[in-house]
Scaffold this active site. Sequence first.
Site, PDB file in Angstrom:
ATOM      1  CG  HIS A 138      -1.905  -1.145   1.233  1.00  0.00           C
ATOM      2  ND1 HIS A 138      -2.409  -1.709   2.385  1.00  0.00           N
ATOM      3  CD2 HIS A 138      -2.455  -1.863   0.226  1.00  0.00           C
ATOM      4  CE1 HIS A 138      -3.226  -2.705   2.090  1.00  0.00           C
ATOM      5  NE2 HIS A 138      -3.270  -2.821   0.782  1.00  0.00           N
TER       6      HIS A 138
ATOM      7  CG  HIS B 183      -6.825  -3.706   1.723  1.00  0.00           C
ATOM      8  ND1 HIS B 183      -6.036  -4.808   1.540  1.00  0.00           N
ATOM      9  CD2 HIS B 183      -7.492  -3.914   2.884  1.00  0.00           C
ATOM     10  CE1 HIS B 183      -6.229  -5.661   2.543  1.00  0.00           C
ATOM     11  NE2 HIS B 183      -7.104  -5.146   3.371  1.00  0.00           N
TER      12      HIS B 183
HETATM   13  C1  LIG Z   1       0.190  -7.745  -4.854  1.00  0.00           C
HETATM   14  C2  LIG Z   1      -0.705  -6.587  -4.475  1.00  0.00           C
HETATM   15  C3  LIG Z   1      -1.816  -6.807  -3.679  1.00  0.00           C
HETATM   16  C4  LIG Z   1      -2.646  -5.754  -3.323  1.00  0.00           C
HETATM   17  N1  LIG Z   1      -3.798  -6.015  -2.639  1.00  0.00           N
HETATM   18  C5  LIG Z   1      -4.719  -5.035  -2.495  1.00  0.00           C
HETATM   19  C6  LIG Z   1      -6.029  -5.326  -2.014  1.00  0.00           C
HETATM   20  O1  LIG Z   1      -6.376  -6.470  -1.714  1.00  0.00           O
HETATM   21  N2  LIG Z   1      -6.910  -4.295  -1.930  1.00  0.00           N
HETATM   22  C7  LIG Z   1      -6.571  -3.018  -2.258  1.00  0.00           C
HETATM   23  O2  LIG Z   1      -7.386  -2.110  -2.120  1.00  0.00           O
HETATM   24  N3  LIG Z   1      -5.332  -2.708  -2.692  1.00  0.00           N
HETATM   25  C8  LIG Z   1      -4.424  -3.699  -2.858  1.00  0.00           C
HETATM   26  N4  LIG Z   1      -3.203  -3.416  -3.389  1.00  0.00           N
HETATM   27  C9  LIG Z   1      -2.877  -1.998  -3.655  1.00  0.00           C
HETATM   28  C10 LIG Z   1      -3.644  -1.395  -4.824  1.00  0.00           C
HETATM   29  O3  LIG Z   1      -3.818  -2.346  -5.844  1.00  0.00           O
HETATM   30  C11 LIG Z   1      -2.880  -0.174  -5.334  1.00  0.00           C
HETATM   31  O4  LIG Z   1      -2.717   0.780  -4.293  1.00  0.00           O
HETATM   32  C12 LIG Z   1      -3.573   0.546  -6.479  1.00  0.00           C
HETATM   33  O5  LIG Z   1      -4.016  -0.376  -7.440  1.00  0.00           O
HETATM   34  C13 LIG Z   1      -2.602   1.543  -7.090  1.00  0.00           C
HETATM   35  O6  LIG Z   1      -3.196   2.227  -8.166  1.00  0.00           O
HETATM   36  P1  LIG Z   1      -2.329   3.257  -9.015  1.00  0.00           P
HETATM   37  O7  LIG Z   1      -3.223   3.767 -10.067  1.00  0.00           O
HETATM   38  O8  LIG Z   1      -1.693   4.209  -8.080  1.00  0.00           O
HETATM   39  O9  LIG Z   1      -1.138   2.397  -9.636  1.00  0.00           O
HETATM   40  P2  LIG Z   1      -1.196   1.065 -10.577  1.00  0.00           P
HETATM   41  O10 LIG Z   1      -2.555   0.479 -10.560  1.00  0.00           O
HETATM   42  O11 LIG Z   1      -0.075   0.229 -10.142  1.00  0.00           O
HETATM   43  O12 LIG Z   1      -0.980   1.657 -12.015  1.00  0.00           O
HETATM   44  C14 LIG Z   1       0.238   2.138 -12.516  1.00  0.00           C
HETATM   45  C15 LIG Z   1       0.298   1.778 -13.989  1.00  0.00           C
HETATM   46  O13 LIG Z   1       1.335   2.516 -14.605  1.00  0.00           O
HETATM   47  C16 LIG Z   1       2.090   1.670 -15.431  1.00  0.00           C
HETATM   48  N5  LIG Z   1       3.425   2.246 -15.527  1.00  0.00           N
HETATM   49  C17 LIG Z   1       4.347   2.358 -14.532  1.00  0.00           C
HETATM   50  N6  LIG Z   1       5.459   2.940 -15.004  1.00  0.00           N
HETATM   51  C18 LIG Z   1       5.234   3.212 -16.308  1.00  0.00           C
HETATM   52  C19 LIG Z   1       6.021   3.800 -17.316  1.00  0.00           C
HETATM   53  N7  LIG Z   1       7.266   4.220 -17.089  1.00  0.00           N
HETATM   54  N8  LIG Z   1       5.495   3.913 -18.549  1.00  0.00           N
HETATM   55  C20 LIG Z   1       4.226   3.481 -18.824  1.00  0.00           C
HETATM   56  N9  LIG Z   1       3.443   2.896 -17.886  1.00  0.00           N
HETATM   57  C21 LIG Z   1       3.949   2.769 -16.643  1.00  0.00           C
HETATM   58  C22 LIG Z   1       2.041   0.325 -14.715  1.00  0.00           C
HETATM   59  O14 LIG Z   1       2.391  -0.743 -15.560  1.00  0.00           O
HETATM   60  C23 LIG Z   1       0.611   0.299 -14.226  1.00  0.00           C
HETATM   61  O15 LIG Z   1      -0.270  -0.210 -15.191  1.00  0.00           O
HETATM   62  C24 LIG Z   1      -2.335  -4.435  -3.748  1.00  0.00           C
HETATM   63  C25 LIG Z   1      -1.222  -4.211  -4.550  1.00  0.00           C
HETATM   64  C26 LIG Z   1      -0.415  -5.266  -4.929  1.00  0.00           C
HETATM   65  C27 LIG Z   1       0.767  -4.997  -5.817  1.00  0.00           C
END
Ligand SMILES: Cc1cc2nc3c(=O)[nH]c(=O)nc-3n(C[C@H](O)[C@H](O)[C@H](O)COP(=O)(O)OP(=O)(O)OC[C@H]3O[C@@H](n4cnc5c(N)ncnc54)[C@H](O)[C@@H]3O)c2cc1C
Length: 600
Positions: free
Chosen positions: A534, A578
């Site tokens: 997280h 989460h």
């Molecule tokens: C294993 C795991 C289990 C989890 N379990 C839970 C849960 O049960 N419940 C919950 O609420 N949360 C959970 N989380 C946390 C939650 O999923 C994240 O906090 C949330 O999805 C993050 O969203 P985001 O949009 O910030 O990033 P992300 O959803 O990670 O999106 C970032 C995106 O940017 C892309 N990206 C990164 N760098 C680049 C680049 N240089 N060029 C182009 N694209 C790029 C990535 O590939 C990705 O698609 C978990 C996370 C993980 C990893």
Amino acid sequence: MHFSVLIASALAALQACRAEIVESFHDLPSTHFDFIIIGGGTAGNVVANRLTENPKTKVLVLEAGGSPDGDLNTIVPLFCLRATPNTSIDWNYTTVPQAGYNNRAVHYPRGRVLGGSSSVNFLAYTRGTADDWDRYARVSGDYGWSWDHMQKYFLRNERWVEPADHHATTGQFDPTVHGFTGVNSVSLAGFHTPLEDRFITAANQSQPNSKYAFQLDHNSGQQLGISYVQSTIKDGERSSSATSYLAPQYANRKNLYVLLHAQVSRVLNSNKNKNSRPSFDTVEFTDGVGGPLHRMQAKKEIILSAGSVDSPHILLNSGIGDSGALEDVGVEAVHHLPSVGRNLSDHPIVTSFWLVNAKDTDTFDLMLRNETVGKEAFELWQTNRTGPLVDTVFNTVAFVRVPPDADVFKKFPDQDPSPGPNTAHIELVPMPGHLFAPFPDTGHYVTISAGLLQPTARGTISLRSNNPFDAPLIDPNYLSNDFDVALMREGIKIAREVLTLPAFDGYIISPLTNSTTDDEIDEYVRDSALTFFHPVATCAMSPQNAKYGVVDPDLRLKGADGIRVVDASVLPFTPAGHTQAPVYAVAERASDIIKCHWNI
Ligand SMILES: Cc1cc2nc3c(=O)[nH]c(=O)nc-3n(C[C@H](O)[C@H](O)[C@H](O)COP(=O)(O)OP(=O)(O)OC[C@H]3O[C@@H](n4cnc5c(N)ncnc54)[C@H](O)[C@@H]3O)c2cc1C
Ligand SMILES: *[C@@H]1O[C@H](CO)[C@@H](O)[C@H](O)[C@H]1NC(C)=O
Ligand SMILES: *[C@@H]1O[C@H](CO)[C@@H](O)[C@H](O)[C@H]1NC(C)=O
Ligand SMILES: *[C@@H]1O[C@H](CO)[C@@H](O)[C@H](O)[C@H]1NC(C)=O
Ligand SMILES: *[C@@H]1O[C@H](CO)[C@@H](O)[C@H](O)[C@H]1NC(C)=O
Ligand SMILES: *[C@@H]1O[C@H](CO)[C@@H](O)[C@H](O)[C@H]1NC(C)=O
Ligand SMILES: *[C@@H]1O[C@H](CO)[C@@H](O)[C@H](O)[C@H]1NC(C)=O
Ligand SMILES: *[C@@H]1O[C@H](CO)[C@@H](O)[C@H](O)[C@H]1NC(C)=O
């Protein structure tokens, strides 16, 4: 797990790629878009969807990963156990050695696939508490981030659906606080387990003011006590931002393009006068790993949605960060913004196991250790989306406050980092079986993970080198102070205490670890703690004129034009739970802010 043999046969049945999701730079219709979104993850796909509601607005999403279509690890809910780490859909990050973890470096999974971490996470859907959001409003100086004001965004995200087994759900959640017409599906567990009954019985038998009282709905602004888990599952399949916000009716919009396998290296300043306010309008990226670099211009804005690790990484690569630190690794400083990557906050988690008295069908142990039984479970899922694979790893959850008379608060009086009295310090995740490898050859188990929801440690994301394709240095700085260690220790004690309630009489045979003294418990913690996944606050929002922080409350980069950050990194504190539901809600509000700003 023994499911791998089955994957190939199931691939063919699943849907193919959609028209406007392309794999080559040359398939893009032009080099000009109104908005370029970096990262087709949890937040990025929400913004892409909302901005393209207006057919005149052209949007390009650049995503480093590929399509999740057909990858069972992103579809079968319980296969979240093997979606990461170290897979083709993971960034495969590890932390730097953590002193608080006895110098262990630990896996730091992040989804590298359309949908981002929403395609690989453990599916739990928790909004955090009213206290959490009211703190976001307070520390950002923007009432818009308060619990009350954010309700409409939670509801826009959420499409509450029946559980996979269609069981009666009255008394298991509060329908008055949910959204039934949003985009992303959320449901209660669809495969009943006896462990779930023990936790609910424990709650039923507890006094209303006890730590373990029944909580009807942990997404109501209140969370304390034992409740049923809500998760991003529909009809026994994962709901991610890729399957929901980029479902065909949205992805087929003529004004939306998604380029897969496009890894962004930098954003570029178009203002040639180095002494005036920088203005970012150009994005530099690869087309397939190692391919030539391309550039693309955003007519209105660049939206940075690469997540808490990669958003600060891209800013730093672009020369946006602490000028001195950037020059130390050979990156030319473009915009001095010292907070970039600096306030990383993440939940440590410690997992304990107990041998229990149970039947083969009561826990998942047999399925995990025996290929035949695993195959039967998969066949059930494949036939009619029933059986143990339709859920994530836990059906009930406990959000617990450490009482004021606990050792930690005797030693550190007046030090309570929680945002308010209705917010937990510790989350217990009870799982039916020894769910993590190596799987024992015999016996039935219960696993309880204890997450530290109120860590005070802050860590960093920084550059390893001036090569933008090198992984960043990730230092969550876990358990780096005595307070966090003492609060984590309370979490282990609470996980043990809950199992002494009458509902567990005759169930527990023995713990797999026998640490008793505080020193022994601390040693177990340091030897086994991991991440709860997280991370937040690496591009944190702060008030308009604050001397720290990365973005203003409207999520625009401080002191620059042309770029906004929309993802988990903008949250200045971890929520008590989460992070995906908070990220979805942030992205929904950000979309409104952007549409209003550009009058679209
Ligand atoms: C294993 C795991 C289990 C989890 N379990 C839970 C849960 O049960 N419940 C919950 O609420 N949360 C959970 N989380 C946390 C939650 O999923 C994240 O906090 C949330 O999805 C993050 O969203 P985001 O949009 O910030 O990033 P992300 O959803 O990670 O999106 C970032 C995106 O940017 C892309 N990206 C990164 N760098 C680049 C680049 N240089 N060029 C182009 N694209 C790029 C990535 O590939 C990705 O698609 C978990 C996370 C993980 C990893
Ligand atoms: C990751 O997986 C690869 C191939 O499956 C394996 O060779 C490697 O040892 C694994 N690395 C880690 C850190 O587990
Ligand atoms: C992560 O590791 C897996 C297994 O070794 C590999 O297939 C994948 O390409 C790696 N991902 C990245 C981004 O390096
Ligand atoms: C808990 O209490 C509720 C309300 O009285 C009841 O409907 C339910 O069956 C009980 N559950 C268990 C597992 O004891
Ligand atoms: C980290 O966050 C805290 C709390 O919002 C703030 O006071 C501090 O200045 C921040 N530090 C940096 C380096 O941004
Ligand atoms: C696996 O389970 C099946 C069915 O219950 C059983 O017949 C078989 O002996 C088990 N295999 C092993 C290796 O335990
Ligand atoms: C699902 O399929 C299994 C195996 O064929 C069957 O036993 C079960 O009754 C089915 N369940 C439903 C709800 O259709
Ligand atoms: C822990 O103690 C129990 C009994 O008190 C014992 O059965 C068990 O083997 C012990 N486990 C370990 C790992 O020492």
